[in-house]
Scaffold this motif. Sequence first.
Motif, mmCIF file in Angstrom:
data_model
loop_
_atom_site.group_PDB
_atom_site.id
_atom_site.type_symbol
_atom_site.label_atom_id
_atom_site.label_comp_id
_atom_site.label_asym_id
_atom_site.label_seq_id
_atom_site.Cartn_x
_atom_site.Cartn_y
_atom_site.Cartn_z
ATOM 1 N N SER A 12 -5.246 -1.982 -0.803
ATOM 2 C CA SER A 12 -5.214 -1.980 -2.266
ATOM 3 C C SER A 12 -4.008 -1.223 -2.805
ATOM 4 C CB SER A 12 -6.469 -1.311 -2.835
ATOM 5 O OG SER A 12 -7.617 -1.969 -2.430
ATOM 6 N N MET A 13 -3.520 -1.667 -3.956
ATOM 7 C CA MET A 13 -2.440 -0.957 -4.638
ATOM 8 C C MET A 13 -2.996 0.073 -5.612
ATOM 9 S SD MET A 13 0.215 -4.099 -5.225
ATOM 10 C CE MET A 13 1.209 -3.198 -6.373
ATOM 11 N N THR A 14 -4.238 -0.068 -6.001
ATOM 12 C CA THR A 14 -4.876 0.863 -6.931
ATOM 13 C C THR A 14 -6.307 1.115 -6.462
ATOM 14 O OG1 THR A 14 -5.704 -0.921 -8.338
ATOM 15 C CG2 THR A 14 -3.542 0.002 -8.906
ATOM 16 N N GLY A 15 -6.973 2.068 -7.097
ATOM 17 C CA GLY A 15 -8.382 2.291 -6.821
ATOM 18 C C GLY A 15 -8.676 3.224 -5.663
ATOM 19 N N TYR A 16 -7.755 4.122 -5.341
ATOM 20 C CA TYR A 16 -7.977 5.004 -4.192
ATOM 21 C C TYR A 16 -9.196 5.901 -4.383
ATOM 22 C CZ TYR A 16 -5.056 7.787 -7.294
ATOM 23 O OH TYR A 16 -4.541 8.406 -8.392
ATOM 24 N N GLN A 17 -9.479 6.358 -5.601
ATOM 25 C CA GLN A 17 -10.674 7.183 -5.823
ATOM 26 C C GLN A 17 -11.941 6.362 -5.594
ATOM 27 O OE1 GLN A 17 -11.174 8.870 -9.743
ATOM 28 N NE2 GLN A 17 -12.842 10.184 -9.084
ATOM 29 N N GLU A 18 -11.959 5.127 -6.051
ATOM 30 C CA GLU A 18 -13.109 4.259 -5.820
ATOM 31 C C GLU A 18 -13.323 4.010 -4.329
ATOM 32 O OE1 GLU A 18 -10.729 3.762 -8.087
ATOM 33 O OE2 GLU A 18 -11.487 2.712 -9.845
ATOM 34 N N VAL A 19 -12.219 3.798 -3.604
ATOM 35 C CA VAL A 19 -12.315 3.579 -2.155
ATOM 36 C C VAL A 19 -12.911 4.809 -1.483
ATOM 37 C CG1 VAL A 19 -10.963 3.277 -0.036
ATOM 38 C CG2 VAL A 19 -10.457 1.878 -2.053
ATOM 39 N N MET A 20 -12.439 5.989 -1.850
ATOM 40 C CA MET A 20 -12.905 7.221 -1.205
ATOM 41 C C MET A 20 -14.380 7.507 -1.496
ATOM 42 S SD MET A 20 -10.465 8.323 0.645
ATOM 43 C CE MET A 20 -11.108 9.935 1.065
ATOM 44 N N THR A 21 -14.915 6.942 -2.577
ATOM 45 C CA THR A 21 -16.326 7.175 -2.928
ATOM 46 C C THR A 21 -17.196 5.946 -2.708
ATOM 47 O OG1 THR A 21 -15.858 6.660 -5.259
ATOM 48 C CG2 THR A 21 -15.779 8.991 -4.605
ATOM 49 N N ASP A 22 -16.640 4.925 -2.089
ATOM 50 C CA ASP A 22 -17.397 3.704 -1.806
ATOM 51 C C ASP A 22 -18.261 3.933 -0.568
ATOM 52 O OD1 ASP A 22 -18.241 1.159 -0.913
ATOM 53 O OD2 ASP A 22 -16.460 0.202 -1.749
ATOM 54 N N PRO A 23 -19.591 3.738 -0.661
ATOM 55 C CA PRO A 23 -20.458 3.977 0.491
ATOM 56 C C PRO A 23 -20.150 3.102 1.701
ATOM 57 C CG PRO A 23 -21.748 3.273 -1.422
ATOM 58 C CD PRO A 23 -20.329 3.351 -1.849
ATOM 59 N N SER A 24 -19.454 1.980 1.502
ATOM 60 C CA SER A 24 -19.112 1.137 2.653
ATOM 61 C C SER A 24 -18.079 1.815 3.558
ATOM 62 C CB SER A 24 -18.607 -0.232 2.192
ATOM 63 O OG SER A 24 -17.362 -0.119 1.551
ATOM 64 N N TYR A 25 -17.414 2.866 3.060
ATOM 65 C CA TYR A 25 -16.456 3.630 3.863
ATOM 66 C C TYR A 25 -17.060 4.930 4.392
ATOM 67 C CZ TYR A 25 -12.652 0.567 2.345
ATOM 68 O OH TYR A 25 -11.845 -0.508 2.128
ATOM 69 N N ALA A 26 -18.369 5.086 4.322
ATOM 70 C CA ALA A 26 -19.026 6.316 4.790
ATOM 71 C C ALA A 26 -18.639 6.601 6.239
ATOM 72 C CB ALA A 26 -20.540 6.192 4.653
ATOM 73 N N ALA A 27 -18.334 7.861 6.513
ATOM 74 C CA ALA A 27 -17.982 8.352 7.853
ATOM 75 C C ALA A 27 -16.686 7.740 8.384
ATOM 76 C CB ALA A 27 -19.121 8.140 8.837
ATOM 77 N N GLN A 28 -15.849 7.215 7.502
ATOM 78 C CA GLN A 28 -14.575 6.635 7.934
ATOM 79 C C GLN A 28 -13.413 7.437 7.360
ATOM 80 O OE1 GLN A 28 -15.080 2.500 6.644
ATOM 81 N NE2 GLN A 28 -15.446 1.924 8.766
ATOM 82 N N ILE A 29 -12.265 7.292 7.999
ATOM 83 C CA ILE A 29 -11.018 7.870 7.529
ATOM 84 C C ILE A 29 -10.159 6.687 7.114
ATOM 85 C CG2 ILE A 29 -8.997 9.234 8.162
ATOM 86 C CD1 ILE A 29 -10.843 10.530 10.359
ATOM 87 N N VAL A 30 -9.858 6.607 5.829
ATOM 88 C CA VAL A 30 -9.177 5.434 5.275
ATOM 89 C C VAL A 30 -7.665 5.618 5.325
ATOM 90 C CG1 VAL A 30 -8.893 3.963 3.251
ATOM 91 C CG2 VAL A 30 -11.118 5.001 3.730
ATOM 92 N N THR A 31 -6.991 4.654 5.910
ATOM 93 C CA THR A 31 -5.534 4.603 5.916
ATOM 94 C C THR A 31 -5.116 3.713 4.754
ATOM 95 O OG1 THR A 31 -5.519 4.773 8.314
ATOM 96 C CG2 THR A 31 -3.507 3.973 7.272
ATOM 97 N N PHE A 32 -4.411 4.290 3.785
ATOM 98 C CA PHE A 32 -3.921 3.499 2.656
ATOM 99 C C PHE A 32 -2.535 2.971 3.006
ATOM 100 C CE2 PHE A 32 -6.967 6.276 0.455
ATOM 101 C CZ PHE A 32 -7.700 5.329 -0.235
ATOM 102 N N THR A 33 -2.369 1.647 2.996
ATOM 103 C CA THR A 33 -1.076 1.064 3.338
ATOM 104 C C THR A 33 -0.106 1.089 2.166
ATOM 105 O OG1 THR A 33 -1.836 -1.172 2.821
ATOM 106 C CG2 THR A 33 -2.055 -0.423 5.111
ATOM 107 N N PHE A 34 -0.617 1.191 0.930
ATOM 108 C CA PHE A 34 0.266 1.280 -0.237
ATOM 109 C C PHE A 34 0.890 2.671 -0.254
ATOM 110 C CE2 PHE A 34 1.239 1.731 -4.804
ATOM 111 C CZ PHE A 34 2.045 0.602 -4.956
ATOM 112 N N PRO A 35 2.228 2.779 -0.416
ATOM 113 C CA PRO A 35 2.880 4.081 -0.234
ATOM 114 C C PRO A 35 2.667 5.110 -1.345
ATOM 115 C CG PRO A 35 4.492 2.418 -0.820
ATOM 116 C CD PRO A 35 3.190 1.705 -0.634
ATOM 117 N N HIS A 36 2.308 4.688 -2.564
ATOM 118 C CA HIS A 36 2.209 5.632 -3.676
ATOM 119 C C HIS A 36 0.742 5.853 -4.050
ATOM 120 C CE1 HIS A 36 6.491 5.327 -4.007
ATOM 121 N NE2 HIS A 36 6.401 4.019 -4.123
ATOM 122 N N ILE A 37 0.204 6.959 -3.601
ATOM 123 C CA ILE A 37 -1.187 7.302 -3.889
ATOM 124 C C ILE A 37 -1.184 8.561 -4.746
ATOM 125 C CG2 ILE A 37 -3.403 7.984 -2.861
ATOM 126 C CD1 ILE A 37 -2.617 5.076 -2.236
#
Length: 135
Positions: free
Chosen positions: A46-71
Amino acid sequence: MASADITPAQPKGATGVLVLADGSVLWGKGFGASGDAVGEVCFNTSMTGYQEVMTDPSYAAQIVTFTFPHIGNVGTNAEDIESKVEGAVGCIVREEVTPSANFRSEQQFTDWMEAQGKIGLSGIDTRALTRRIRM
């Protein structure tokens, strides 16, 4: 530090490390909470929505790699929390987190990560890491 090089020695300026199950060691700069986190490393394009991703239960217990460079440029706010259920335990970004410049921002992303007890790591070649974890 944004290199795909794998080295066990701590490079100058590195304050955090990602250790993969295959023994690969990638150094970067830590942000957010201090400590350690264990989880499955996944990626998000995603290019936007990093806060939503970090609080999305589907990512529970995961470490998310954001490929978009500007977070970080949008900051964080109470409205963009996806769920109060546990989400991701940490994130990995290529560049250092950008200061927020959005009228909706209530808190910088780095400060929000710290307050939420989530660990971040910047300075990692996230596209190379994404290719690596897809294999």
